[in-house]
Design a protein around this motif. Structure first.
Motif, PDB file in Angstrom:
ATOM      1  N   ILE A 130     123.866  32.422   0.596  1.00 40.58           N
ATOM      2  CA  ILE A 130     122.991  31.750  -0.165  1.00 40.58           C
ATOM      3  C   ILE A 130     121.895  32.599  -0.565  1.00 40.58           C
ATOM      4  CG2 ILE A 130     121.285  30.111  -0.635  1.00 40.58           C
ATOM      5  CD1 ILE A 130     122.633  28.182   1.235  1.00 40.58           C
ATOM      6  N   VAL A 131     121.898  32.883  -2.120  1.00 44.45           N
ATOM      7  CA  VAL A 131     120.835  33.661  -2.730  1.00 44.45           C
ATOM      8  C   VAL A 131     119.666  33.116  -3.321  1.00 44.45           C
ATOM      9  CG1 VAL A 131     120.330  35.384  -4.267  1.00 44.45           C
ATOM     10  CG2 VAL A 131     122.763  35.454  -2.923  1.00 44.45           C
ATOM     11  N   SER A 132     118.402  33.199  -2.857  1.00 42.43           N
ATOM     12  CA  SER A 132     117.311  32.710  -3.709  1.00 42.43           C
ATOM     13  C   SER A 132     116.509  33.764  -4.044  1.00 42.43           C
ATOM     14  CB  SER A 132     116.593  31.755  -2.588  1.00 42.43           C
ATOM     15  OG  SER A 132     116.243  32.239  -1.275  1.00 42.43           O
ATOM     16  N   GLY A 133     115.504  33.408  -4.773  1.00 40.40           N
ATOM     17  CA  GLY A 133     114.640  34.714  -5.398  1.00 40.40           C
ATOM     18  C   GLY A 133     113.627  33.995  -6.710  1.00 40.40           C
ATOM     19  N   ASN A 134     113.065  34.677  -7.216  1.00 38.74           N
ATOM     20  CA  ASN A 134     112.115  34.336  -8.389  1.00 38.74           C
ATOM     21  C   ASN A 134     112.934  34.068  -9.640  1.00 38.74           C
ATOM     22  OD1 ASN A 134     112.746  36.893  -8.579  1.00 38.74           O
ATOM     23  ND2 ASN A 134     110.579  37.803  -9.268  1.00 38.74           N
ATOM     24  N   PHE A 135     113.761  33.155  -9.727  1.00 40.37           N
ATOM     25  CA  PHE A 135     114.642  32.772 -10.907  1.00 40.37           C
ATOM     26  C   PHE A 135     113.803  31.676 -11.511  1.00 40.37           C
ATOM     27  CE2 PHE A 135     118.091  33.505  -7.270  1.00 40.37           C
ATOM     28  CZ  PHE A 135     118.456  34.769  -7.981  1.00 40.37           C
ATOM     29  N   VAL A 136     112.876  31.326 -11.395  1.00 43.21           N
ATOM     30  CA  VAL A 136     112.025  30.407 -12.064  1.00 43.21           C
ATOM     31  C   VAL A 136     110.811  30.715 -12.503  1.00 43.21           C
ATOM     32  CG1 VAL A 136     111.301  27.936 -11.899  1.00 43.21           C
ATOM     33  CG2 VAL A 136     113.076  28.332 -10.646  1.00 43.21           C
ATOM     34  N   THR A 137     110.836  30.818 -13.929  1.00 40.53           N
ATOM     35  CA  THR A 137     109.388  31.179 -14.524  1.00 40.53           C
ATOM     36  C   THR A 137     108.427  29.816 -14.798  1.00 40.53           C
ATOM     37  OG1 THR A 137     110.485  33.212 -15.415  1.00 40.53           O
ATOM     38  CG2 THR A 137     108.108  32.344 -16.444  1.00 40.53           C
ATOM     39  N   VAL A 147     108.452  24.100 -15.679  1.00 39.61           N
ATOM     40  CA  VAL A 147     109.462  25.086 -15.838  1.00 39.61           C
ATOM     41  C   VAL A 147     109.525  25.672 -17.102  1.00 39.61           C
ATOM     42  CG1 VAL A 147     112.048  26.028 -15.625  1.00 39.61           C
ATOM     43  CG2 VAL A 147     110.944  24.516 -14.196  1.00 39.61           C
ATOM     44  N   ARG A 148     109.410  27.100 -17.399  1.00 41.74           N
ATOM     45  CA  ARG A 148     109.286  27.746 -18.662  1.00 41.74           C
ATOM     46  C   ARG A 148     110.927  28.225 -18.915  1.00 41.74           C
ATOM     47  NH1 ARG A 148     105.682  32.743 -19.964  1.00 41.74           N
ATOM     48  NH2 ARG A 148     107.051  33.552 -21.670  1.00 41.74           N
ATOM     49  N   LYS A 149     111.321  28.937 -17.963  1.00 45.27           N
ATOM     50  CA  LYS A 149     112.717  29.669 -18.117  1.00 45.27           C
ATOM     51  C   LYS A 149     113.184  29.665 -16.853  1.00 45.27           C
ATOM     52  CE  LYS A 149     114.636  33.998 -19.886  1.00 45.27           C
ATOM     53  NZ  LYS A 149     114.229  35.503 -20.307  1.00 45.27           N
ATOM     54  N   ILE A 150     114.661  29.741 -16.837  1.00 46.72           N
ATOM     55  CA  ILE A 150     115.519  30.011 -15.663  1.00 46.72           C
ATOM     56  C   ILE A 150     116.192  31.158 -15.913  1.00 46.72           C
ATOM     57  CG2 ILE A 150     117.400  29.246 -14.161  1.00 46.72           C
ATOM     58  CD1 ILE A 150     115.004  27.300 -14.041  1.00 46.72           C
ATOM     59  N   LEU A 163     120.143  29.095  -4.442  1.00 41.19           N
ATOM     60  CA  LEU A 163     119.138  28.292  -4.218  1.00 41.19           C
ATOM     61  C   LEU A 163     117.732  28.586  -4.793  1.00 41.19           C
ATOM     62  CD1 LEU A 163     118.006  26.046  -1.838  1.00 41.19           C
ATOM     63  CD2 LEU A 163     117.607  27.752  -0.493  1.00 41.19           C
ATOM     64  N   LEU A 164     117.280  27.284  -5.111  1.00 44.34           N
ATOM     65  CA  LEU A 164     116.041  27.359  -6.257  1.00 44.34           C
ATOM     66  C   LEU A 164     115.061  26.199  -5.391  1.00 44.34           C
ATOM     67  CD1 LEU A 164     117.457  26.817  -9.691  1.00 44.34           C
ATOM     68  CD2 LEU A 164     116.822  28.974  -8.600  1.00 44.34           C
ATOM     69  N   SER A 165     113.934  26.715  -5.321  1.00 43.09           N
ATOM     70  CA  SER A 165     112.857  25.994  -4.557  1.00 43.09           C
ATOM     71  C   SER A 165     111.858  25.280  -5.654  1.00 43.09           C
ATOM     72  CB  SER A 165     112.008  26.995  -3.937  1.00 43.09           C
ATOM     73  OG  SER A 165     112.707  27.254  -2.621  1.00 43.09           O
ATOM     74  N   PRO A 166     111.071  24.277  -5.362  1.00 47.08           N
ATOM     75  CA  PRO A 166     110.472  23.770  -6.561  1.00 47.08           C
ATOM     76  C   PRO A 166     109.061  24.550  -6.849  1.00 47.08           C
ATOM     77  CG  PRO A 166     110.129  22.342  -4.421  1.00 47.08           C
ATOM     78  CD  PRO A 166     111.202  23.364  -4.092  1.00 47.08           C
ATOM     79  N   LEU A 167     109.243  25.671  -6.759  1.00 49.28           N
ATOM     80  CA  LEU A 167     108.006  26.847  -6.984  1.00 49.28           C
ATOM     81  C   LEU A 167     108.326  27.737  -8.289  1.00 49.28           C
ATOM     82  CD1 LEU A 167     107.016  27.928  -3.435  1.00 49.28           C
ATOM     83  CD2 LEU A 167     105.699  26.411  -4.930  1.00 49.28           C
ATOM     84  N   GLY A 168     107.497  28.146  -9.135  1.00 47.53           N
ATOM     85  CA  GLY A 168     107.947  28.796 -10.296  1.00 47.53           C
ATOM     86  C   GLY A 168     107.025  30.005 -10.412  1.00 47.53           C
ATOM     87  N   TYR A 169     107.094  31.000 -10.864  1.00 41.55           N
ATOM     88  CA  TYR A 169     106.141  32.137 -11.025  1.00 41.55           C
ATOM     89  C   TYR A 169     105.889  32.669 -12.433  1.00 41.55           C
ATOM     90  CZ  TYR A 169     107.967  31.998  -6.258  1.00 41.55           C
ATOM     91  OH  TYR A 169     108.254  31.848  -5.305  1.00 41.55           O
ATOM     92  N   SER A 170     104.596  32.851 -12.534  1.00 42.86           N
ATOM     93  CA  SER A 170     104.238  33.340 -13.968  1.00 42.86           C
ATOM     94  C   SER A 170     104.267  34.708 -14.104  1.00 42.86           C
ATOM     95  CB  SER A 170     102.911  32.648 -14.273  1.00 42.86           C
ATOM     96  OG  SER A 170     101.922  33.408 -13.585  1.00 42.86           O
ATOM     97  N   PRO A 171     104.075  35.297 -15.407  1.00 42.15           N
ATOM     98  CA  PRO A 171     104.087  36.679 -15.629  1.00 42.15           C
ATOM     99  C   PRO A 171     102.936  37.398 -15.184  1.00 42.15           C
ATOM    100  CG  PRO A 171     104.734  35.711 -17.740  1.00 42.15           C
ATOM    101  CD  PRO A 171     104.481  34.374 -16.745  1.00 42.15           C
ATOM    102  N   THR A 172     102.036  36.661 -14.843  1.00 42.28           N
ATOM    103  CA  THR A 172     100.605  37.240 -14.241  1.00 42.28           C
ATOM    104  C   THR A 172     100.612  37.247 -12.768  1.00 42.28           C
ATOM    105  OG1 THR A 172      99.663  35.062 -14.215  1.00 42.28           O
ATOM    106  CG2 THR A 172      99.342  36.290 -16.245  1.00 42.28           C
ATOM    107  N   GLY A 173     101.840  36.915 -12.046  1.00 39.23           N
ATOM    108  CA  GLY A 173     102.006  36.851 -10.708  1.00 39.23           C
ATOM    109  C   GLY A 173     101.591  35.766  -9.861  1.00 39.23           C
ATOM    110  N   GLU A 174     101.165  34.601 -10.629  1.00 35.05           N
ATOM    111  CA  GLU A 174     100.913  33.401 -10.133  1.00 35.05           C
ATOM    112  C   GLU A 174     102.005  32.391  -9.538  1.00 35.05           C
ATOM    113  OE1 GLU A 174      96.680  31.676 -11.547  1.00 35.05           O
ATOM    114  OE2 GLU A 174      97.792  32.403 -13.175  1.00 35.05           O
ATOM    115  N   ALA A 175     101.839  31.768  -8.527  1.00 34.04           N
ATOM    116  CA  ALA A 175     102.622  30.874  -7.968  1.00 34.04           C
ATOM    117  C   ALA A 175     102.426  29.311  -8.704  1.00 34.04           C
ATOM    118  CB  ALA A 175     102.959  30.818  -6.650  1.00 34.04           C
ATOM    119  N   PHE A 176     103.399  28.444  -8.951  1.00 29.96           N
ATOM    120  CA  PHE A 176     102.764  27.201  -9.381  1.00 29.96           C
ATOM    121  C   PHE A 176     103.954  26.100  -8.661  1.00 29.96           C
ATOM    122  CE2 PHE A 176     101.317  29.785 -12.874  1.00 29.96           C
ATOM    123  CZ  PHE A 176      99.952  28.959 -12.986  1.00 29.96           C
ATOM    124  N   ASN A 177     103.394  25.101  -8.301  1.00 28.12           N
ATOM    125  CA  ASN A 177     104.206  23.738  -7.759  1.00 28.12           C
ATOM    126  C   ASN A 177     104.635  23.121  -8.927  1.00 28.12           C
ATOM    127  OD1 ASN A 177     105.044  21.808  -5.865  1.00 28.12           O
ATOM    128  ND2 ASN A 177     103.111  20.648  -6.168  1.00 28.12           N
TER     129      ASN A 177
END
Length: 439
Positions: A129-136, A154-157, A173-187
């Motif tokens: 299983i591979v997970s990572g910062n796939f969700v912007t 979600v802005r982009k996968i 595996l995608l979690s209900p967390l996304g990341y912004s280009p500024t390095g912030e995490a969002f629920n």
């Protein structure tokens, strides 16, 4: 039941699922499940079932939710949850709890898919299983004066990164967390991630494993299949729970966006995902897309267009000739498909209520205009009309297109199996083949 009966039943079952196996191989399925599934102890069973899908050559993308796990983390910290319009207001404490919950769930999921004990469904399975910062993600911002803080959408996968991973046989595996280009995490909402992933990856199916029972209409009837445009009518009644309404709303959104099928499957039943995918009726609710503007029931104004459409097929003997007068009398039986006001396909449904059977006739799609799957769309529409009227069997009579119907679930039948009134008018000179399909 004797051993021979059980063996025969097993062989028949295995043969019945073979068409699904052939159809699904190489396809991408997005399977989303809430934190409640993990809390209920159903994760090991889901891992068994999804490992089977993986073994059949299906590309699986997992999306997990975490609401009850986040609630537990907040309670441990004595912090109260706050919501607005069904979305969590994610303050710094809630964001930390969301991160902790996602981390724990990720490890639980990875462990479940690492099983390999003999005499279990996971034996010989080697799944990565591979997970990572796939969700912007981007912040939802301020809605009606309420600042949702670190709650995002979600802005982009990252589909370019995900495709090669799926191609080499690993799960995502995608979690209900996304990341912004500024390095912030969002629920972000699990449903938002699932729909966005299904659309970005051109998934063939989106499957929600739900904590809710099967969806029912306002009269208490189970909704086994519904088109995306019918969803709004069900939601307007207001009888569904908030959770069930959300699953239905997001499923329709996926179908309208281009996902062919979305399934809402209660996880309480053992082997739920397998029963939904590999049995004819399934055990959940399937949402499909139907373009209301192009596929509709016919009116008297359509008589001329239908006559023009079917005339060549009457001339070459494919269809029995109908006069305008007969067509006008039967126009309510017809459905048509059109584009820019031009009708290029039709079919008719004739009821035989005593036997709970219906005949589909005059299925025609103009070969010069038709697109891929238009004939199947009309067939599907007629099947839905028949089901809605309480019919259990759909039959057709054809001289030239039997194989097309055989590939779509019909089987050969005899004239004796037709309704009595239809037997009396069977044309023995044409010697049409009879095919039937259980609805």
């Amino acid at each position: 039941m004797g051993d021979s009966d059980m063996e025969e039943q097993f062989v028949e079952w295995l043969r019945s699922v073979a068409p699904y196996i052939h159809s699904f191989r190489g396809q991408t399925f997005v399977v989303a499940f809430p934190g409640e599934l993990v809390k209920a102890g159903a994760l090991p069973v889901l891992a068994h079932d999804l490992s089977l899908l993986h073994a059949l050559g299906i590309k699986v993308v997992l999306v997990h939710g975490s609401r009850p796990q986040v609630e537990e983390q907040l309670e441990l910290r004595h912090v109260k949850s706050h919501y607005y319009n069904g979305s969590r207001i994610t303050d710094p404490e809630a964001l930390e709890c969301a991160k902790e919950a996602a981390g724990e769930l990720r490890m639980d999921i990875e462990a479940a898919f690492s099983q390999g004990l003999p005499n279990t469904p996971m034996a010989h399975a080697e799944i990565r299983i591979v997970s990572g910062n796939f969700v912007t993600a981007t912040p939802l911002g301020i809605l009606d004066g309420i600042d949702l803080k670190w709650t995002g959408k979600v802005r982009k996968i990252a589909y370019d990164s995900i495709h090669p991973i799926l191609a080499q046989g690993d799960l995502i595996l995608l979690s209900p967390l996304g990341y912004s280009p500024t390095g912030e995490a969002f629920n972000v909402r699990m449903e938002d991630v699932a729909v966005s992933a299904a659309l970005a990856l051109h998934a063939h199916k989106l499957i929600f494993m739900t904590e809710t029972p099967i969806i029912k209409d306002i009269n208490g009837n189970e909704v086994r299949e519904v088109t995306s445009h019918q969803v709004e009518g069900i939601l307007k009644t207001g009888h569904l729970s908030e959770e069930a309404a959300d699953y239905l709303r997001y499923s329709a959104k996926a179908c309208i966006g281009g996902t062919p099928r979305a399934h809402i499957v209660p996880f309480a039943m053992n082997g739920a995902v397998l029963q939904e995918l590999f049995t004819h009726d399934g055990i959940g609710t399937m949402v499909t897309y139907e373009n209301v503007e192009s596929l509709r029931e016919a009116t008297i104004k359509d008589v001329g267009s239908i006559l023009k459409l079917i005339e060549p097929y009457e001339e070459n003997g494919t269809l029995v000739k109908r006069g305008r007068e007969l067509l006008e009398r039967e126009i309510e039986n017809f459905s048509v498909i059109e584009h820019d006001g031009v009708i290029f396909g039709c079919a008719a449904l004739y009821p035989f209520p005593a036997e709970k059977m219906a005949e589909m006739a005059c299925l025609i799609v103009d070969p010069d205009i038709q697109g891929e799957g238009d004939g199947e769309r009309i067939l599907h529409h007629i099947e839905n009309r028949a089901r809605a009227q309480g019919f259990k069997t759909l039959f057709i009579l054809t001289t030239q297109t039997a194989h097309w119907f055989l590939r779509r679930g019909f089987v050969y039948a005899s004239v004796d199996e037709l309704p009595k009134d239809r037997q009396r008018i069977y044309n023995w000179q044409r010697k049409s083949q009879v095919l039937m399909k259980k609805l």
